[in-house]
Scaffold this motif. Structure first.
Motif, PDB file in Angstrom:
ATOM      1  N   THR A  83       0.835  -1.203   0.000  1.00  0.00           N
ATOM      2  CA  THR A  83       0.000   0.000   0.000  1.00  0.00           C
ATOM      3  C   THR A  83       0.868   1.250   0.000  1.00  0.00           C
ATOM      4  O   THR A  83       0.603   2.205  -0.749  1.00  0.00           O
ATOM      5  N   ALA A  84       1.910   1.269   0.807  1.00  0.00           N
ATOM      6  CA  ALA A  84       2.825   2.417   0.824  1.00  0.00           C
ATOM      7  C   ALA A  84       3.550   2.561  -0.511  1.00  0.00           C
ATOM      8  O   ALA A  84       3.782   3.676  -0.981  1.00  0.00           O
ATOM      9  N   LEU A  85       3.904   1.449  -1.132  1.00  0.00           N
ATOM     10  CA  LEU A  85       4.564   1.481  -2.438  1.00  0.00           C
ATOM     11  C   LEU A  85       3.634   2.062  -3.489  1.00  0.00           C
ATOM     12  O   LEU A  85       4.039   2.914  -4.294  1.00  0.00           O
ATOM     13  N   VAL A  86       2.387   1.648  -3.485  1.00  0.00           N
ATOM     14  CA  VAL A  86       1.405   2.226  -4.412  1.00  0.00           C
ATOM     15  C   VAL A  86       1.238   3.711  -4.107  1.00  0.00           C
ATOM     16  O   VAL A  86       1.193   4.544  -5.021  1.00  0.00           O
ATOM     17  N   GLY A  87       1.190   4.063  -2.823  1.00  0.00           N
ATOM     18  CA  GLY A  87       1.063   5.468  -2.444  1.00  0.00           C
ATOM     19  C   GLY A  87       2.201   6.316  -2.974  1.00  0.00           C
ATOM     20  O   GLY A  87       1.992   7.418  -3.478  1.00  0.00           O
ATOM     21  N   ARG A  88       3.410   5.801  -2.873  1.00  0.00           N
ATOM     22  CA  ARG A  88       4.570   6.535  -3.391  1.00  0.00           C
ATOM     23  C   ARG A  88       4.449   6.737  -4.899  1.00  0.00           C
ATOM     24  O   ARG A  88       4.742   7.811  -5.418  1.00  0.00           O
ATOM     25  N   THR A  89       3.987   5.712  -5.592  1.00  0.00           N
ATOM     26  CA  THR A  89       3.868   5.797  -7.046  1.00  0.00           C
ATOM     27  C   THR A  89       2.760   6.752  -7.459  1.00  0.00           C
ATOM     28  O   THR A  89       2.945   7.569  -8.361  1.00  0.00           O
ATOM     29  N   VAL A  90       1.611   6.686  -6.798  1.00  0.00           N
ATOM     30  CA  VAL A  90       0.514   7.563  -7.198  1.00  0.00           C
ATOM     31  C   VAL A  90       0.785   9.022  -6.833  1.00  0.00           C
ATOM     32  O   VAL A  90       0.252   9.923  -7.483  1.00  0.00           O
ATOM     33  N   ASP A  91       1.633   9.269  -5.842  1.00  0.00           N
ATOM     34  CA  ASP A  91       2.035  10.651  -5.559  1.00  0.00           C
ATOM     35  C   ASP A  91       2.729  11.260  -6.773  1.00  0.00           C
ATOM     36  O   ASP A  91       2.493  12.423  -7.123  1.00  0.00           O
ATOM     37  N   ALA A  92       3.589  10.479  -7.414  1.00  0.00           N
ATOM     38  CA  ALA A  92       4.270  10.965  -8.617  1.00  0.00           C
ATOM     39  C   ALA A  92       3.278  11.175  -9.758  1.00  0.00           C
ATOM     40  O   ALA A  92       3.386  12.140 -10.520  1.00  0.00           O
ATOM     41  N   LEU A  93       2.291  10.296  -9.869  1.00  0.00           N
ATOM     42  CA  LEU A  93       1.277  10.440 -10.917  1.00  0.00           C
ATOM     43  C   LEU A  93       0.417  11.679 -10.682  1.00  0.00           C
ATOM     44  O   LEU A  93       0.069  12.391 -11.624  1.00  0.00           O
ATOM     45  N   ALA A  94       0.075  11.947  -9.436  1.00  0.00           N
ATOM     46  CA  ALA A  94      -0.742  13.121  -9.118  1.00  0.00           C
ATOM     47  C   ALA A  94      -0.017  14.402  -9.480  1.00  0.00           C
ATOM     48  O   ALA A  94      -0.627  15.362  -9.964  1.00  0.00           O
ATOM     49  N   ALA A  95       1.286  14.416  -9.295  1.00  0.00           N
ATOM     50  CA  ALA A  95       2.071  15.597  -9.675  1.00  0.00           C
ATOM     51  C   ALA A  95       1.988  15.828 -11.180  1.00  0.00           C
ATOM     52  O   ALA A  95       1.921  16.976 -11.638  1.00  0.00           O
ATOM     53  N   GLN A  96       1.958  14.757 -11.961  1.00  0.00           N
ATOM     54  CA  GLN A  96       1.824  14.894 -13.410  1.00  0.00           C
ATOM     55  C   GLN A  96       0.468  15.489 -13.786  1.00  0.00           C
ATOM     56  O   GLN A  96       0.364  16.269 -14.727  1.00  0.00           O
ATOM     57  N   ALA A  97      -0.582  15.123 -13.062  1.00  0.00           N
ATOM     58  CA  ALA A  97      -1.919  15.666 -13.336  1.00  0.00           C
ATOM     59  C   ALA A  97      -1.925  17.170 -13.125  1.00  0.00           C
ATOM     60  O   ALA A  97      -2.528  17.914 -13.907  1.00  0.00           O
TER      61      ALA A  97
ATOM     62  N   THR B 299      -6.760  -3.762  -6.344  1.00  0.00           N
ATOM     63  CA  THR B 299      -7.879  -2.848  -6.121  1.00  0.00           C
ATOM     64  C   THR B 299      -9.162  -3.552  -5.678  1.00  0.00           C
ATOM     65  O   THR B 299      -9.808  -3.101  -4.733  1.00  0.00           O
ATOM     66  N   PRO B 300      -9.550  -4.676  -6.290  1.00  0.00           N
ATOM     67  CA  PRO B 300     -10.807  -5.302  -5.857  1.00  0.00           C
ATOM     68  C   PRO B 300     -10.791  -5.847  -4.431  1.00  0.00           C
ATOM     69  O   PRO B 300     -11.849  -5.979  -3.819  1.00  0.00           O
ATOM     70  N   VAL B 301      -9.611  -6.153  -3.895  1.00  0.00           N
ATOM     71  CA  VAL B 301      -9.552  -6.822  -2.596  1.00  0.00           C
ATOM     72  C   VAL B 301      -8.886  -5.999  -1.498  1.00  0.00           C
ATOM     73  O   VAL B 301      -8.836  -6.436  -0.351  1.00  0.00           O
ATOM     74  N   THR B 302      -8.386  -4.827  -1.842  1.00  0.00           N
ATOM     75  CA  THR B 302      -7.658  -4.022  -0.860  1.00  0.00           C
ATOM     76  C   THR B 302      -8.198  -2.588  -0.868  1.00  0.00           C
ATOM     77  O   THR B 302      -7.812  -1.786  -1.722  1.00  0.00           O
ATOM     78  N   PRO B 303      -9.096  -2.261   0.059  1.00  0.00           N
ATOM     79  CA  PRO B 303      -9.717  -0.936   0.053  1.00  0.00           C
ATOM     80  C   PRO B 303      -8.730   0.233   0.053  1.00  0.00           C
ATOM     81  O   PRO B 303      -8.955   1.234  -0.626  1.00  0.00           O
ATOM     82  N   ALA B 304      -7.632   0.122   0.795  1.00  0.00           N
ATOM     83  CA  ALA B 304      -6.671   1.234   0.850  1.00  0.00           C
ATOM     84  C   ALA B 304      -6.044   1.469  -0.523  1.00  0.00           C
ATOM     85  O   ALA B 304      -5.893   2.619  -0.955  1.00  0.00           O
TER      86      ALA B 304
END
Length: 196
Positions: free
Chosen positions: A67-81, A120-125
């Motif tokens: 979850t933290a690894l996904v969080g780190r990755t999506v932080d970079a994606l959000a910056a691109q948005a 995503t289907p099995v991990t709410p966070a």
């Protein structure tokens, strides 16, 4: 006298931050070698160069690490948005640049991004992190498309989810991500032209 009492700020990252980064880096590397199913807390700790007990100081489980690894990755994606939303180029140029950035993200972090989609289907966070990121992109692209006379947020949302799923399958199948980006950009641009 410590740095806190002398008024000086500590330079560089804290030791704990470096350990957490090492844990996440090890987990990302293990995704490529072992996949989510075979990865264990023990293998992550070993890859990070720490003991299993030390890993538990930072994360309570393999799922928390992922979850933290996904969080780190999506932080970079959000910056691109945010960059896409602020760009003052033509709408089609912004779209093409955004899709190229998406291709680069899948190239650099495809294993993490695929794991995010799969979990995503099995991990709410993770579902919250992933859908929140796609929704953030959709909001940014709604603003971009509105400049071209396409104000309906549902259009940007549909195109963003189409792009996400297209890159996911391209990554799974080992397809050429640059070609995938070209195809997605063509669809975005055709939609823009068709609504004018």
């Amino acid at each position: 006298m410590t740095a806190a009492t002398s008024g000086k700020r500590r330079q560089g990252p804290r030791k704990g931050d470096l350990r957490e980064k090492a844990i996440l880096d090890a987990a990302e590397e293990l995704l490529g070698r072992e996949g989510v199913e075979l990865m264990t807390v023990e293998s992550i700790a070993k890859g990070a160069g720490i003991s299993r007990a030390s890993l538990y100081f930072y994360f309570g489980s393999k799922l928390e690490v992922l979850t933290a690894l996904v969080g780190r990755t999506v932080d970079a994606l959000a910056a691109q948005a945010e960059v896409a939303e602020a760009a003052d180029e033509s709408v089609e140029d912004v779209v093409r640049a955004s899709v190229r950035h998406t291709a680069n993200s899948w190239r650099e972090h495809g294993l993490v991004m695929r794991a995010a989609v799969d979990l995503t289907p099995v991990t709410p966070a993770i579902r919250g992190l992933w859908t929140g990121t796609v929704n953030r992109y959709a909001a940014a692209m709604t603003e971009v498309l509105a400049r071209a006379g396409v104000p309906d947020p549902a259009v940007a949302e549909a195109l963003c989810w189409m792009t996400e799923r297209t890159f996911y399958w391209a990554s799974v199948n080992g397809d050429d991500l640059d070609r995938t980006a070209d195809i997605c950009a063509q669809i975005w641009c055709a939609t823009i032209r068709g609504n004018n």
